[in-house]
Design a protein around this motif. Structure first.
Motif, PDB file in Angstrom:
ATOM      1  N   GLY A 171     -10.313  -6.926 -10.843  1.00  0.00           N
ATOM      2  CA  GLY A 171     -11.151  -6.578 -11.867  1.00  0.00           C
ATOM      3  C   GLY A 171     -12.451  -5.606 -11.490  1.00  0.00           C
ATOM      4  N   HIS A 172     -12.718  -5.556 -10.186  1.00  0.00           N
ATOM      5  CA  HIS A 172     -14.051  -4.854  -9.952  1.00  0.00           C
ATOM      6  C   HIS A 172     -14.174  -3.355 -10.245  1.00  0.00           C
ATOM      7  CE1 HIS A 172     -13.418  -3.786  -5.137  1.00  0.00           C
ATOM      8  NE2 HIS A 172     -12.594  -3.607  -5.811  1.00  0.00           N
ATOM      9  N   HIS A 173     -12.943  -2.739 -10.292  1.00  0.00           N
ATOM     10  CA  HIS A 173     -13.079  -1.273 -10.725  1.00  0.00           C
ATOM     11  C   HIS A 173     -12.900  -1.044 -12.061  1.00  0.00           C
ATOM     12  CE1 HIS A 173     -12.504  -0.326  -6.562  1.00  0.00           C
ATOM     13  NE2 HIS A 173     -11.063  -0.672  -6.219  1.00  0.00           N
TER      14      HIS A 173
ATOM     15  N   ILE B  53     -17.209  -7.831  -1.387  1.00  0.00           N
ATOM     16  CA  ILE B  53     -16.753  -7.544   0.062  1.00  0.00           C
ATOM     17  C   ILE B  53     -15.329  -7.006   0.157  1.00  0.00           C
ATOM     18  CG2 ILE B  53     -18.463  -9.068   1.189  1.00  0.00           C
ATOM     19  CD1 ILE B  53     -16.340 -10.874   1.695  1.00  0.00           C
ATOM     20  N   ASP B  54     -14.828  -6.590  -0.796  1.00  0.00           N
ATOM     21  CA  ASP B  54     -13.648  -5.673  -1.100  1.00  0.00           C
ATOM     22  C   ASP B  54     -13.939  -4.400  -0.361  1.00  0.00           C
ATOM     23  OD1 ASP B  54     -10.922  -5.429  -3.030  1.00  0.00           O
ATOM     24  OD2 ASP B  54     -11.777  -3.754  -2.456  1.00  0.00           O
ATOM     25  N   VAL B  55     -12.777  -3.741   0.224  1.00  0.00           N
ATOM     26  CA  VAL B  55     -13.191  -2.576   1.047  1.00  0.00           C
ATOM     27  C   VAL B  55     -13.358  -1.430   0.153  1.00  0.00           C
ATOM     28  CG1 VAL B  55     -10.924  -1.642   1.308  1.00  0.00           C
ATOM     29  CG2 VAL B  55     -12.272  -1.203   3.199  1.00  0.00           C
ATOM     30  N   HIS B  56     -13.074  -1.359  -1.148  1.00  0.00           N
ATOM     31  CA  HIS B  56     -13.298  -0.510  -2.025  1.00  0.00           C
ATOM     32  C   HIS B  56     -14.708  -0.654  -2.912  1.00  0.00           C
ATOM     33  CE1 HIS B  56      -8.815  -0.439  -1.633  1.00  0.00           C
ATOM     34  NE2 HIS B  56      -9.037   0.903  -1.540  1.00  0.00           N
ATOM     35  N   HIS B  57     -15.335   0.241  -3.260  1.00  0.00           N
ATOM     36  CA  HIS B  57     -16.563   0.068  -3.820  1.00  0.00           C
ATOM     37  C   HIS B  57     -16.261  -0.517  -5.354  1.00  0.00           C
ATOM     38  CE1 HIS B  57     -20.044   1.817  -6.607  1.00  0.00           C
ATOM     39  NE2 HIS B  57     -20.656   0.624  -5.896  1.00  0.00           N
TER      40      HIS B  57
ATOM     41  N   TRP C   1      -9.305  -8.657   0.809  1.00  0.00           N
ATOM     42  CA  TRP C   1      -8.869  -8.937   2.019  1.00  0.00           C
ATOM     43  C   TRP C   1      -8.691  -7.502   2.787  1.00  0.00           C
ATOM     44  CZ3 TRP C   1     -10.322 -13.286   3.683  1.00  0.00           C
ATOM     45  CH2 TRP C   1     -10.285 -14.382   2.851  1.00  0.00           C
ATOM     46  N   ASP C   2      -8.776  -6.465   2.091  1.00  0.00           N
ATOM     47  CA  ASP C   2      -8.538  -5.231   2.456  1.00  0.00           C
ATOM     48  C   ASP C   2      -9.310  -4.548   3.310  1.00  0.00           C
ATOM     49  OD1 ASP C   2     -10.057  -5.072   0.339  1.00  0.00           O
ATOM     50  OD2 ASP C   2      -8.803  -3.741  -1.028  1.00  0.00           O
ATOM     51  N   ALA C   3     -10.387  -5.146   3.751  1.00  0.00           N
ATOM     52  CA  ALA C   3     -11.212  -4.224   4.873  1.00  0.00           C
ATOM     53  C   ALA C   3     -10.724  -4.906   6.123  1.00  0.00           C
ATOM     54  CB  ALA C   3     -12.702  -4.788   4.648  1.00  0.00           C
TER      55      ALA C   3
ATOM     56  N   GLU D 133      -9.880 -10.188  -5.173  1.00  0.00           N
ATOM     57  CA  GLU D 133      -9.649  -8.735  -5.986  1.00  0.00           C
ATOM     58  C   GLU D 133      -8.431  -8.198  -4.832  1.00  0.00           C
ATOM     59  OE1 GLU D 133     -11.401  -7.797  -8.596  1.00  0.00           O
ATOM     60  OE2 GLU D 133     -13.480  -8.423  -8.375  1.00  0.00           O
ATOM     61  N   GLY D 134      -8.753  -7.078  -3.983  1.00  0.00           N
ATOM     62  CA  GLY D 134      -7.700  -6.599  -3.425  1.00  0.00           C
ATOM     63  C   GLY D 134      -7.161  -7.287  -2.200  1.00  0.00           C
ATOM     64  N   GLY D 135      -6.401  -6.650  -1.050  1.00  0.00           N
ATOM     65  CA  GLY D 135      -6.145  -7.208  -0.106  1.00  0.00           C
ATOM     66  C   GLY D 135      -4.393  -6.920  -0.268  1.00  0.00           C
TER      67      GLY D 135
HETATM   68 ZN   LIG Z   1      -9.740  -3.027  -2.606  1.00  0.00          ZN
END
Ligand SMILES: [Zn+2]
Length: 336
Positions: free
Chosen positions: A115-117, A153-157, A241-243, A278-280
């Motif tokens: 959801g964060h985008h 702390i997702d790798v995307h803003h 987990w994408d960082a 979120e991502g990963g």
């Molecule tokens: Zn992400």
């Protein structure tokens, strides 16, 4: 602590070959099961539609509901798909967030779509797409009651979360890969919030390749001091987990040791923390990370099965300059 999961979250389909697919949840579930932590099913809540409107405009919500009712897989934009099960999944994620905040326990919500985008009306700020996101569960959580802070702390803003919270005095802190090198292209240190929200938006863009040592420095020097001064009643953590260095969609150098340091730091605040998936996109990282997080939340933490990573000299230098810039900008609002 609770782990929220329901098969409803697999009902959001994205089409063949999509990195954000229902199978991701099988890996997260496997990790949580290895940790020996039981699952809680999300309840249907009467207030979910009303709470959703705190973060999104009615026109956008209706638009998504119309796409869900078409009965087939529909492209919302070049990255983001809506299927007949998308609305039920996205609403169940919001319900789980509200339940988790009500319970005042630590939680891990194994939900999708992410959801964060997602901004107030869908696409947020200058992003070209919604980046796989439908409804902004973290923002709904942030606007539920007083004193919630969001750490992303997702790798995307989290451009959607930033947009929704930008003129409110609700703290949003995001660490993400340098927006000049990765979607969505926003998240610079000088984006500090507006009006009543000025000083409550904190962006820490990280140079590609940054290792666990640099991530630890960011938490020690910026994230935790600001959080301690803000004094949240609860935390919502947008967790991608994408960082991780093995993620196929980004270029950071973290291992699960860096994630564990961040998670333990956040838990040291001694307020309920709701971690939202979120991502990963690396399956084994999703599994091992989920296991590590579930064990930390249950108080059974132990070191992950990989060596910590270190930043090379030039990356460390770039990170030090970014941290100096963030400190200089944010010291107007916080003691850093
Ligand atoms: Zn992400």
């Amino acid at each position: 602590m609770k782990v929220y999961y329901g098969d409803v979250f697999k009902g959001h389909e994205t089409g063949p070959g999509h990195p954000e697919n229902p199978g991701r949840l099988d890996y997260a579930l496997a990790g949580v099961r290895e940790a020996g932590v039981p699952l809680s099913a999300p309840r249907a809540r009467d207030d979910v539609a009303q709470r959703l409107e705190t973060a999104h405009g009615r026109d956008y919500i209706r638009y998504v509901e119309d796409l869900c009712s078409l009965g087939n897989l529909t492209e919302l934009d070049g990255d983001t798909w809506v299927s007949p099960g998308t609305c039920a999944a996205a609403l169940a994620a919001v319900s789980a967030m509200l339940d988790a905040l009500d319970s005042k326990e630590h939680a891990y919500i194994l939900a999708r779509p992410p959801g964060h985008h997602a901004g107030r009306s869908g696409r947020a700020l200058t992003a070209p797409t919604q980046g796989f996101c439908i409804f902004n569960t973290a923002a709904v959580g942030a606007l539920y009651g007083e004193g919630v802070a969001v750490v992303d702390i997702d790798v995307h803003h989290g451009n959607g979360t930033q947009e929704i919270l930008y003129d409110r005095d609700v703290l949003y802190i995001s660490t993400h890969q340098d927006p000049l090198t990765l979607y969505p292209g926003t998240g610079f240190p000088d984006e500090v919030g507006r009006g009543r929200g000025e000083g409550y938006n904190v962006n820490v863009p990280m140079p590609p390749g940054l290792g666990d040592d640099g991530f630890k420095e960011i938490f020690d020097d910026v994230v935790m001091p600001i959080l301690r001064q803000y004094g949240p009643r609860a935390l919502v953590v947008s967790l991608g987990w994408d960082a991780h260095k093995e993620d196929p969609l980004a270029d950071m150098g973290l291992t699960l040791n860096g994630y564990r340091y961040a998670i333990k730091s956040l838990l040291s605040l001694n307020v309920p923390a709701v971690f939202l998936l979120e991502g990963g996109y690396n399956y084994s990282v999703i599994r091992e990370g989920s296991k590590m997080l579930a064990m930390e939340l249950a108080g059974l933490g132990r070191a992950p099965p990989e060596e910590p990573s270190a930043s090379d000299h030039s990356v460390w230098g770039r990170m030090s300059r970014v941290l100096a810039e963030v400190r200089s900008i944010q010291s107007k609002y916080w003691r850093l």
